[in-house]
Design a protein around this motif. Structure first.
Motif, PDB file in Angstrom:
ATOM      1  N   ARG A  49       0.931  -1.198   0.034  1.00 59.64           N
ATOM      2  CA  ARG A  49      -0.040  -0.005   0.213  1.00 59.64           C
ATOM      3  C   ARG A  49       0.918   1.347   0.149  1.00 59.64           C
ATOM      4  O   ARG A  49       2.035   1.155   0.215  1.00 59.64           O
ATOM      5  CB  ARG A  49      -0.939   0.001   1.147  1.00 59.64           C
ATOM      6  CG  ARG A  49      -1.996  -1.165   1.162  1.00 59.64           C
ATOM      7  CD  ARG A  49      -2.806  -0.826   2.542  1.00 59.64           C
ATOM      8  NE  ARG A  49      -3.961  -1.717   2.192  1.00 59.64           N
ATOM      9  CZ  ARG A  49      -5.286  -1.336   1.793  1.00 59.64           C
ATOM     10  NH1 ARG A  49      -5.240   0.039   1.329  1.00 59.64           N
ATOM     11  NH2 ARG A  49      -6.215  -2.305   1.695  1.00 59.64           N
ATOM     12  N   ARG A  50       0.346   2.263  -0.568  1.00 60.83           N
ATOM     13  CA  ARG A  50       0.959   3.544  -0.380  1.00 60.83           C
ATOM     14  C   ARG A  50       1.374   4.073   1.093  1.00 60.83           C
ATOM     15  O   ARG A  50       0.484   3.776   1.901  1.00 60.83           O
ATOM     16  CB  ARG A  50       0.045   4.927  -1.092  1.00 60.83           C
ATOM     17  CG  ARG A  50      -0.571   4.486  -2.405  1.00 60.83           C
ATOM     18  CD  ARG A  50       0.412   4.263  -3.237  1.00 60.83           C
ATOM     19  NE  ARG A  50      -0.011   4.275  -4.801  1.00 60.83           N
ATOM     20  CZ  ARG A  50       0.816   3.935  -5.683  1.00 60.83           C
ATOM     21  NH1 ARG A  50       2.186   3.519  -5.647  1.00 60.83           N
ATOM     22  NH2 ARG A  50       0.294   3.571  -6.930  1.00 60.83           N
ATOM     23  N   GLY A  87      -4.288   3.655   4.922  1.00 60.85           N
ATOM     24  CA  GLY A  87      -5.357   3.447   4.213  1.00 60.85           C
ATOM     25  C   GLY A  87      -6.289   2.508   4.477  1.00 60.85           C
ATOM     26  O   GLY A  87      -7.480   2.605   3.944  1.00 60.85           O
ATOM     27  N   PHE A 119       0.200   9.056   4.037  1.00 63.62           N
ATOM     28  CA  PHE A 119      -0.274   8.188   3.263  1.00 63.62           C
ATOM     29  C   PHE A 119      -1.011   9.051   1.948  1.00 63.62           C
ATOM     30  O   PHE A 119      -0.980   8.705   0.981  1.00 63.62           O
ATOM     31  CB  PHE A 119      -1.571   7.481   3.961  1.00 63.62           C
ATOM     32  CG  PHE A 119      -2.480   6.546   3.337  1.00 63.62           C
ATOM     33  CD1 PHE A 119      -1.943   5.476   2.722  1.00 63.62           C
ATOM     34  CD2 PHE A 119      -3.583   7.043   2.837  1.00 63.62           C
ATOM     35  CE1 PHE A 119      -2.669   4.937   1.605  1.00 63.62           C
ATOM     36  CE2 PHE A 119      -4.479   6.214   2.046  1.00 63.62           C
ATOM     37  CZ  PHE A 119      -4.131   5.052   1.399  1.00 63.62           C
ATOM     38  N   GLN A 120      -1.737  10.242   2.288  1.00 60.29           N
ATOM     39  CA  GLN A 120      -2.254  10.794   1.360  1.00 60.29           C
ATOM     40  C   GLN A 120      -1.355  11.431   0.475  1.00 60.29           C
ATOM     41  O   GLN A 120      -1.470  11.555  -0.783  1.00 60.29           O
ATOM     42  CB  GLN A 120      -3.097  12.137   2.005  1.00 60.29           C
ATOM     43  CG  GLN A 120      -4.261  11.768   2.930  1.00 60.29           C
ATOM     44  CD  GLN A 120      -5.264  11.128   2.053  1.00 60.29           C
ATOM     45  OE1 GLN A 120      -5.297  11.174   1.006  1.00 60.29           O
ATOM     46  NE2 GLN A 120      -5.921  10.068   2.785  1.00 60.29           N
ATOM     47  N   CYS A 135       1.559  10.205  -0.397  1.00 55.17           N
ATOM     48  CA  CYS A 135       2.144   8.941  -1.219  1.00 55.17           C
ATOM     49  C   CYS A 135       1.082   8.677  -2.196  1.00 55.17           C
ATOM     50  O   CYS A 135       1.446   8.133  -3.342  1.00 55.17           O
ATOM     51  CB  CYS A 135       2.259   7.882  -0.339  1.00 55.17           C
ATOM     52  SG  CYS A 135       3.875   7.971   0.686  1.00 55.17           S
ATOM     53  N   GLU A 136      -0.145   8.774  -1.968  1.00 52.58           N
ATOM     54  CA  GLU A 136      -1.242   8.488  -2.960  1.00 52.58           C
ATOM     55  C   GLU A 136      -1.290   9.324  -3.997  1.00 52.58           C
ATOM     56  O   GLU A 136      -1.468   9.017  -5.251  1.00 52.58           O
ATOM     57  CB  GLU A 136      -2.571   8.565  -2.145  1.00 52.58           C
ATOM     58  CG  GLU A 136      -3.004   7.148  -1.390  1.00 52.58           C
ATOM     59  CD  GLU A 136      -3.288   6.050  -2.059  1.00 52.58           C
ATOM     60  OE1 GLU A 136      -4.471   6.135  -2.635  1.00 52.58           O
ATOM     61  OE2 GLU A 136      -2.530   5.099  -2.209  1.00 52.58           O
ATOM     62  N   VAL A 137      -1.259  10.505  -3.654  1.00 53.49           N
ATOM     63  CA  VAL A 137      -1.208  11.709  -4.658  1.00 53.49           C
ATOM     64  C   VAL A 137      -0.021  11.594  -5.582  1.00 53.49           C
ATOM     65  O   VAL A 137      -0.343  11.845  -6.827  1.00 53.49           O
ATOM     66  CB  VAL A 137      -1.190  13.070  -3.922  1.00 53.49           C
ATOM     67  CG1 VAL A 137      -0.914  14.144  -4.943  1.00 53.49           C
ATOM     68  CG2 VAL A 137      -2.415  13.349  -3.359  1.00 53.49           C
ATOM     69  N   HIS A 194       1.815   8.576  -5.947  1.00 54.65           N
ATOM     70  CA  HIS A 194       2.117   7.668  -6.555  1.00 54.65           C
ATOM     71  C   HIS A 194       3.328   6.905  -6.136  1.00 54.65           C
ATOM     72  O   HIS A 194       4.008   6.425  -7.247  1.00 54.65           O
ATOM     73  CB  HIS A 194       1.705   7.486  -8.116  1.00 54.65           C
ATOM     74  CG  HIS A 194       0.302   7.893  -8.672  1.00 54.65           C
ATOM     75  ND1 HIS A 194      -0.877   7.710  -8.256  1.00 54.65           N
ATOM     76  CD2 HIS A 194       0.334   9.138  -9.331  1.00 54.65           C
ATOM     77  CE1 HIS A 194      -1.637   8.417  -8.798  1.00 54.65           C
ATOM     78  NE2 HIS A 194      -1.121   9.441  -9.455  1.00 54.65           N
ATOM     79  N   GLU A 225       5.356   4.300  -2.895  1.00 53.90           N
ATOM     80  CA  GLU A 225       5.156   3.559  -2.037  1.00 53.90           C
ATOM     81  C   GLU A 225       5.800   3.924  -0.750  1.00 53.90           C
ATOM     82  O   GLU A 225       5.511   3.635   0.364  1.00 53.90           O
ATOM     83  CB  GLU A 225       5.587   2.115  -2.327  1.00 53.90           C
ATOM     84  CG  GLU A 225       4.690   1.316  -3.223  1.00 53.90           C
ATOM     85  CD  GLU A 225       5.124   0.061  -3.558  1.00 53.90           C
ATOM     86  OE1 GLU A 225       6.282  -0.411  -2.840  1.00 53.90           O
ATOM     87  OE2 GLU A 225       4.644  -0.710  -4.535  1.00 53.90           O
TER      88      GLU A 225
END
Length: 344
Positions: A3-4, A139, A224-225, A227-229, A231, A233
């Protein structure tokens, strides 16, 4: 697939300790000059009297310092009594560096690191291992884990360091030999029990545990946010720096009343030791009520800007260094694993 913000490659506890130790040293190097300048400016406005106490922050923790008499020769005076006329923070930085040498910006740092670095290592290592043991996965909205892990880790660190800080204050204020210190501690334990070594533990926990819980909750969320934005890990240094500064600011603002109480209580307890003063309050909550009655609600929210200015960069530097060194160790471990696999 990871997960990110969550990597599957583990690092050893020794590597975690090395990462937090490196982060602690770098944080203290960057943040200590800010507090040294702040103390010198305070001393210029209102000189410290013998036996008075003040708080010295190296970016890792607050240390109680006792004012001692300096000799008439200025070169032998304690660093906080050195002469100087400063016209603000920037001028103080320039004058201290030019007239006393660059090293003067880190005055008083080495003795405090003896306790601050181990405490930081215990805190960060405990947090990471508790978080992993509790099965935290970014997440999945299980953000009670960083709250609980951060709180427990902070209690462990404060409990481990409180008696040592009290001993350091006694040695500094009374110039005791090790034999005299041993007798002093034994007498204190006999008269007040083992809890006498934990004076000041309550106010420290009252501030540090909520701060730690809020800090790690927000840090894990922002990490986490980001890393999501983007892309990725694993957070970059910039991501960790931003998440750390933002989380530290939020926690510093929300726990400010606890910091005010802790500061008053710590100085009061220190001056009880150094000047044989009777305590003005018997508990943290009585002190809180007294401050409220004397100066109103604003008394519990004093010093917001200095606190944020001190806490935000300290949190940002510490966590970005810590995450950076952890990433380095992960890559090193992956490389070693790949080399071993190639030989098989």
């Amino acid at each position: 697939m990871a997960r990110r913000g969550h990597t599957t490659t583990r690092i050893t506890p020794l590597q975690q300790m090395a990462a937090s130790c490196s982060g602690a040293f770098l944080t203290s190097l960057f943040v200590t000059p800010l507090d040294v300048v702040k103390i010198r400016l305070q001393a210029q406005q209102k000189p410290f009297a013998k036996g008075n106490c003040f708080l010295y922050c190296n970016g890792l923790m607050d240390h109680l310092c006792v004012c001692l008499n300096g000799n008439s020769t200025s070169s032998l005076k304690p660093w906080y009594r050195m002469p100087g006329k400063f016209n603000g923070t920037l001028d103080a930085f320039v004058q201290i560096s030019r007239n006393e040498g660059l090293r003067s910006l880190w005055s008083g740092l080495p003795p405090t690191l003896i306790m601050a670095v181990p405490a930081t290592v215990v805190y960060f290592t405990a947090y990471d291992n508790l978080k992993e043991a509790m099965g935290f996965v970014p997440g999945k909205k299980n953000y009670t884990v960083p709250i609980v892990a951060g709180s427990i880790a902070r209690i462990i660190a404060v409990t481990a360091i409180s008696p040592l800080e009290l001993i350091r204050t006694k040695m500094q204020s009374k110039k005791l030999t090790y034999q005299e210190l041993k007798s002093c501690i034994r007498s204190s334990v006999q008269s007040g029990g083992i809890l006498s070594l934990y004076r000041g533990w309550g106010p420290t926990v009252l501030r540090d545990v909520p701060f730690s819980a809020l800090y790690w909750l927000n840090y894990e969320y922002f990490k986490f946010q980001l890393c999501e934005v983007y892309h990725t890990e694993e957070p970059t240094l910039v991501m960790s720096f931003f998440a750390g500064a933002t989380s530290g600011t939020i926690a510093a603002v929300l726990t400010l009343p606890f910091d005010v109480i802790k500061t008053h209580r710590q100085i009061e307890l220190g001056e009880m030791e150094t000047m044989q003063r009777a305590p003005q309050s018997s508990s943290t909550f009585i002190l809180m009520r007294r401050l409220w009655m004397q100066n109103g609600p604003k008394a519990l929210f004093a010093g917001l800007t200095p606190r944020v200015v001190k806490v935000a960069p300290a949190c940002a530097i510490m966590i970005s260094c810590y995450e950076g060194f952890k990433s380095f160790f992960r890559r090193r471990n992956e490389q070693k694993r790949a080399e071993l696999a190639a030989w098989e």
